[in-house]
Design a protein around this motif. Structure first.
Motif, short mmCIF file in Angstrom:
data_model
loop_
_atom_site.label_atom_id
_atom_site.label_comp_id
_atom_site.label_asym_id
_atom_site.label_seq_id
_atom_site.Cartn_x
_atom_site.Cartn_y
_atom_site.Cartn_z
N UNK A 155 1.25 -10.37 -31.57
CA UNK A 155 2.08 -9.71 -30.55
C UNK A 155 3.47 -10.32 -30.45
N UNK A 156 3.54 -11.65 -30.47
CA UNK A 156 4.80 -12.29 -30.16
C UNK A 156 5.89 -12.04 -31.21
N UNK A 157 5.63 -12.28 -32.52
CA UNK A 157 6.69 -11.97 -33.48
C UNK A 157 7.01 -10.48 -33.59
N UNK A 158 6.01 -9.63 -33.36
CA UNK A 158 6.28 -8.19 -33.48
C UNK A 158 7.14 -7.69 -32.32
N UNK A 159 6.88 -8.16 -31.11
CA UNK A 159 7.72 -7.77 -29.96
C UNK A 159 9.13 -8.31 -30.13
N UNK A 160 9.26 -9.55 -30.57
CA UNK A 160 10.59 -10.12 -30.79
C UNK A 160 11.36 -9.30 -31.83
N UNK A 161 10.69 -8.89 -32.89
CA UNK A 161 11.33 -8.09 -33.93
C UNK A 161 11.83 -6.76 -33.40
N UNK A 162 10.99 -6.06 -32.66
CA UNK A 162 11.37 -4.75 -32.12
C UNK A 162 12.51 -4.89 -31.10
N UNK B 209 12.81 -16.09 -25.54
CA UNK B 209 13.22 -16.41 -26.91
C UNK B 209 14.22 -15.36 -27.41
N UNK B 210 13.96 -14.08 -27.13
CA UNK B 210 14.89 -13.04 -27.55
C UNK B 210 16.22 -13.17 -26.82
N UNK B 211 16.16 -13.56 -25.55
CA UNK B 211 17.39 -13.77 -24.79
C UNK B 211 18.23 -14.89 -25.41
N UNK B 212 17.59 -15.97 -25.81
CA UNK B 212 18.30 -17.07 -26.47
C UNK B 212 18.83 -16.64 -27.84
N UNK C 232 13.58 -18.18 -34.78
CA UNK C 232 12.88 -17.62 -33.61
C UNK C 232 11.55 -17.01 -34.01
N UNK C 233 11.53 -16.30 -35.13
CA UNK C 233 10.28 -15.71 -35.62
C UNK C 233 9.23 -16.78 -35.91
N UNK C 234 9.64 -17.83 -36.63
CA UNK C 234 8.71 -18.90 -36.96
C UNK C 234 8.17 -19.56 -35.70
N UNK C 235 9.04 -19.75 -34.73
CA UNK C 235 8.64 -20.42 -33.49
C UNK C 235 7.66 -19.58 -32.68
#
Length: 305
Positions: A61-68, A95-98, A109-112
């Motif tokens: 969920x986390x990397x996919x939401x960040x990507x979108x 994370x996306x805000x940063x 960010x993706x790796x984290x």
């Protein structure tokens, strides 16, 4: 135009998220390709073809939401020339805000967040987790019920009348019954871990260690911290705040109060679907938009002209 951006966290995901933007814009396809190359997985397949149960898993969920979310921001920069003047994100969304503030690269960010998801998932052996949104009563009333209970905690302060509680399944269920006696309504959330509670302390420790090798830069715009609703002053604060955030409640109501005090002229949420835009209380004079599909961009373009 002073534009504030919001970025959602886990729970916003669904199978097929981002596909319409992907089909329409080359820049979105490039974001997905970079995500796939970085994580050595097929981000397109993960977002468009996975079952909802697969996407619920935290490390998916986390990397996919960040990507979108980042793809939506990328399109707005490209098509409308819109850049954030301030930003905030809910839980993972911080994370996306940063990222939007130039504090971290997309690849890092993706790796984290992939590791963040793994660490959070690993923190719950032997625990049946549960989370529930408590609607219709104040956070103070929720806290009063939970303070004498074990295994359940306030996790997200989303609005004046919505507080998410999190913890062991049996404790959450007991709390829900007590809160219903106070005329609250409860909606159980489809989650795989008791997020933002002391149960996440092992994940916090692992994340703190992992972040030692990650480079952050000073945010180029104001970014609000979930843990205390304060603006990041420098890169020196970021690692500690992001680690602590994992086991601390998200103080979103306070974040939004501070966000509105900074007087954005327009607020835009980018992500899989509208979430945070619905929690804004006040700022009636401010135009608010959620950008999840190409049609949303056309609506926004008409409104700002």
């Amino acid at each position: 135009m002073k534009t504030g951006f919001l970025f959602p966290g886990q729970g916003a995901q669904f199978s097929g998220m981002g596909k319409k933007l992907f089909d329409e814009f080359k820049s979105v396809r490039e974001v997905f390709e970079l995500a796939s190359d970085t994580l050595k997985l097929n981000m397109k397949k993960l977002c468009f073809e996975s079952s909802n149960s697969e996407l619920k898993l935290t490390f998916n969920a986390q990397p996919s939401i960040l990507t979108v979310s980042f793809a939506g921001l990328t399109v707005l920069k490209e098509i409308l020339g819109m850049y954030p003047a301030l930003s905030a994100g809910h839980s993972l969304g911080e994370w996306t805000a940063l990222l939007s503030a130039g504090s971290i690269s997309f690849e890092d960010a993706l790796k984290c967040v992939r590791k963040r998801g793994e660490f959070m998932q690993e923190s719950i052996p032997g625990i049946n987790p549960s989370m529930a949104a408590i609607i219709g009563i104040s956070s103070k009333e929720v806290e009063d019920v939970l303070k004498n209970m074990e295994g359940v905690y306030p996790a997200n302060y989303n609005s004046s009348t919505q507080t998410v509680i999190s913890g062991k399944e049996e404790a959450v269920e007991e709390a829900v019954e007590k809160l219903k006696e106070k005329k609250a309504r409860a909606v159980y959330l489809n989650v795989s871990a008791p997020f933002h509670t002391p149960f996440m302390k092992p994940a916090e420790g692992k994340m703190r260690e992992f972040l030692k090798d990650i480079t952050f830069r000073d945010p180029s715009i104001p970014v609000l911290k979930n843990i205390d609703a304060e603006v990041y002053k420098s890169a020196d604060e970021i690692k500690d705040s992001l680690a602590r955030q994992i086991s601390s409640p998200v103080r979103w109501t306070d974040c939004m109060r501070k966000f509105l005090q900074m007087e954005p002229e327009i607020i835009i949420e980018t992500g899989p679907r509208p979430v945070l835009i619905n929690f804004i209380e006040g700022g009636e004079e401010i135009k608010k938009f959620s950008v999840c599909e190409p049609k949303d961009i056309k609506i926004l373009e008409r409104e700002i002209k």
